[in-house]
Design an enzyme around this catalytic site. Sequence first.
Site, PDB file in Angstrom:
ATOM      1  CE  LYS A 230      -3.887  -2.233   2.275  1.00  0.00           C
ATOM      2  NZ  LYS A 230      -4.533  -2.641   3.518  1.00  0.00           N
TER       3      LYS A 230
ATOM      4  CD  GLN B 146      -3.761  -4.429   6.521  1.00  0.00           C
ATOM      5  OE1 GLN B 146      -3.874  -3.395   5.865  1.00  0.00           O
ATOM      6  NE2 GLN B 146      -4.071  -5.604   6.026  1.00  0.00           N
TER       7      GLN B 146
ATOM      8  CG  ASP C  57     -10.387  -0.110   5.126  1.00  0.00           C
ATOM      9  OD1 ASP C  57     -10.048  -0.675   4.077  1.00  0.00           O
ATOM     10  OD2 ASP C  57      -9.728  -0.166   6.185  1.00  0.00           O
TER      11      ASP C  57
HETATM   12  N1  GUN Z   1      -7.049  -6.664   5.969  1.00  0.00           N
HETATM   13  C1  GUN Z   1      -7.308  -7.400   4.859  1.00  0.00           C
HETATM   14  N2  GUN Z   1      -8.024  -6.677   3.958  1.00  0.00           N
HETATM   15  C2  GUN Z   1      -8.199  -5.451   4.516  1.00  0.00           C
HETATM   16  C3  GUN Z   1      -8.834  -4.258   4.065  1.00  0.00           C
HETATM   17  O1  GUN Z   1      -9.416  -4.177   2.976  1.00  0.00           O
HETATM   18  N3  GUN Z   1      -8.793  -3.202   4.917  1.00  0.00           N
HETATM   19  C4  GUN Z   1      -8.189  -3.265   6.142  1.00  0.00           C
HETATM   20  N4  GUN Z   1      -8.218  -2.180   6.924  1.00  0.00           N
HETATM   21  N5  GUN Z   1      -7.585  -4.365   6.584  1.00  0.00           N
HETATM   22  C5  GUN Z   1      -7.589  -5.449   5.767  1.00  0.00           C
END
Ligand code: GUN
Length: 281
Positions: free
Chosen positions: A52, A96, A119
């Site tokens: 990311k 996360q 998100d």
């Molecule tokens: N962990 C796995 N996929 C995601 C996601 O799309 N967002 C977040 N915040 N954590 C994740």
Amino acid sequence: MILIDGKKAAAELREELKHEVTGLKAKYNKVPGLTVILIGDLTPSQIYVRNKEKSANEVGLKSEVIKYPDSIEEKKVLEKIEELNKDETVSGILVQLPLPKHIDKQKVIETILPSKDVDGFHPMNVGNLSSGYESSVPCTPLGCYLLIKKVEPNLNGKKAVIVGRSNLNGKPMTQLLLKENCTVTITHSKTKDLKAECLEADIIIAAVGIPELVRGDWVKKDTIVIDVGINKTDNGIVGDVHFDEVSKNAKALTPVPGGVGPMTIACLLKNTIDCFKRSLS
Ligand code: GUN
């Protein structure tokens, strides 16, 4: 069969976003900022967060990762989120998941300002999406949606079957496809005859976390199949779709890896830029 190249689609989207960021910088003399909070040292989470950050930098966003040990108190995390909510240089905040057990996921999600919730997990954004109002849309279903639209721009009246009812994927995917006038069926572990449901589908989205669940004889000709699964097995990483079998029947299919995954990250960047743009108005 069309092999849906998520890597290529994500690279194209990043290129568009890069131009957009350049334009925003020229006009407003500032760039959108993404802050990711990573708690603990789970390897998959570390890999996601690194990707990311790399992608955010590539398109010219201001990117920051805040790392905490597993033992961090929930209060400290919530205080940090409050601080980021007030920080004008931060357009988007992502914590996360998964979180350590002593930290309440819902509390964390609800502490993030809805306007910075890249998100799309905050109940306000979930509600806005289901009401058809403007909102942040969760990155994975948004990525799936953009891939489907590349293969089939007109989804009017198509029958979509979603395998899995999670808040992360199944439910928001339903809303996106309803907006496109699909007839949507959500299936899950208690569905009586999953194969029969899938055989009705023009579009299948498999997001259930069961390795190679969707078999070749579950898919009629001309179906678009989107595989959200990432499952570690003795034979390496596989999706929720039996790739070899389904590729013989489907009209189009996403591979794992190289399908939905790269699009998820590109959509996170898109959401960050969209939050920034909304904050200007
Ligand atoms: N962990 C796995 N996929 C995601 C996601 O799309 N967002 C977040 N915040 N954590 C994740």
